[in-house]
Enzyme design. Structure first.
Site, mmCIF file in Angstrom:
data_model
loop_
_atom_site.group_PDB
_atom_site.id
_atom_site.type_symbol
_atom_site.label_atom_id
_atom_site.label_comp_id
_atom_site.label_asym_id
_atom_site.label_seq_id
_atom_site.Cartn_x
_atom_site.Cartn_y
_atom_site.Cartn_z
ATOM 1 N N HIS A 128 -6.638 2.821 -0.808
ATOM 2 C CA HIS A 128 -7.758 1.944 -0.474
ATOM 3 C C HIS A 128 -7.499 1.117 0.780
ATOM 4 O O HIS A 128 -8.143 0.086 0.983
ATOM 5 C CB HIS A 128 -8.066 1.025 -1.666
ATOM 6 N N ASN A 186 1.044 -0.541 -19.255
ATOM 7 C CA ASN A 186 -0.124 -1.397 -19.145
ATOM 8 C C ASN A 186 -0.247 -2.218 -20.425
ATOM 9 O O ASN A 186 -0.158 -1.657 -21.521
ATOM 10 C CB ASN A 186 -1.387 -0.544 -18.948
#
EC number: 3.5.1.-
Length: 259
Positions: free
Chosen positions: A130, A230
């Site tokens: 990104h 996570n």
């Protein structure tokens, strides 16, 4: 190995993962905003994430930039200040140490993050899907310039919108905004590395942003071992070989310290 999330005591899981690492050659770390949370950088989609407070269509889309570049730049200036003040955490450092430890093998970081903390920690092989928050791009002439956390605000003032020195048009942050495509070269390389890896660590990513969230499937086609780190269950937990509900700084140190 158990599919779909292994919880509770991680001692057995860590031992299995260490054994897999010793027998593997090609590693990919696919990282999202969660890996930088403990550096003080807010995530985007958690319950306290940025998109719960702000409308991304007004602050982080191409349409928003074209219609109101000052508002978008005000948002990014505040993010740049925050990132400048942040420090790499133990997860970034653990990945860098692992990369050095296995120099004769392949190790890459594919990140959705724009904060450059992997590079600041010393990782050499980093693909930024990104872009990054310290780059600027002229959408008219295409000129790109790259700065770092220690010199960005020596070149730009938060009171002004950056202007291209070549064509005098407005610069935009060199990040992928909503409504924009991923950089093609970086994406092709990310797909290739994912398709060839033996082990993929998926760290701090919600795995609900396309097309980046397809990378674990490319690894799966190569029968790679998928290791999710996570605190939260994700949309792809069910396909993981290991799913560790731990903070990345804590669990990566446990995995890598004795590798």
């Amino acid at each position: 190995m158990s599919k779909g999330g292994i919880q509770g005591d991680y001692i057995k899981d860590v031992a299995q993962i260490r054994k897999i690492i010793k027998e593997s050659e090609n590693f990919v770390f696919f990282t999202g905003a969660g890996i930088s949370r403990e550096s003080g950088i807010p995530t985007f989609r958690d319950k306290d994430g940025l998109w719960k407070k702000y409308d991304p269509s007004k602050l982080a889309s191409r349409t928003a930039f074209i219609s109101n570049p000052k508002l978008v730049w005000d948002f990014f200036y505040s993010r740049q200040r925050l990132v400048c003040q942040a420090e790499c955490n133990d997860a970034h450092s653990a990945i860098e140490r692992f990369e050095k430890t296995i120099q004769e093998r392949s190790c890459w970081v594919i990140t959705q993050n724009i904060d450059r903390l992997h590079q600041r920690a010393g990782s050499q092989n980093v693909i930024e899907l990104h872009g990054n928050i310290f780059g600027v791009l002229c959408i008219e002439c295409g000129k790109r310039e790259q700065y770092n956390h220690d010199n960005f605000f020596n070149n730009f003032s938060e009171e002004k919108i950056p202007i291209c020195t070549s064509c005098n048009n407005i610069l935009k942050p060199d990040v992928v905004l909503f409504e924009e495509q991923l950089p093609p070269d970086e994406w092709r390389q990310a797909v290739q590395l994912s398709s060839e890896c033996d082990v993929m660590f998926i760290i701090g990513s919600s795995l609900n942003v396309s097309p980046a969230n397809t990378l674990p499937y490319h690894a799966l086609k190569n029968q790679a071992v998928l290791i999710e780190i996570n605190p939260n269950v994700t949309e792809m937990t069910s396909i993981m070989d290991f799913s560790l509900r731990e903070s990345a700084p804590n669990i990566l140190s446990k995995i890598f310290d004795l590798v």
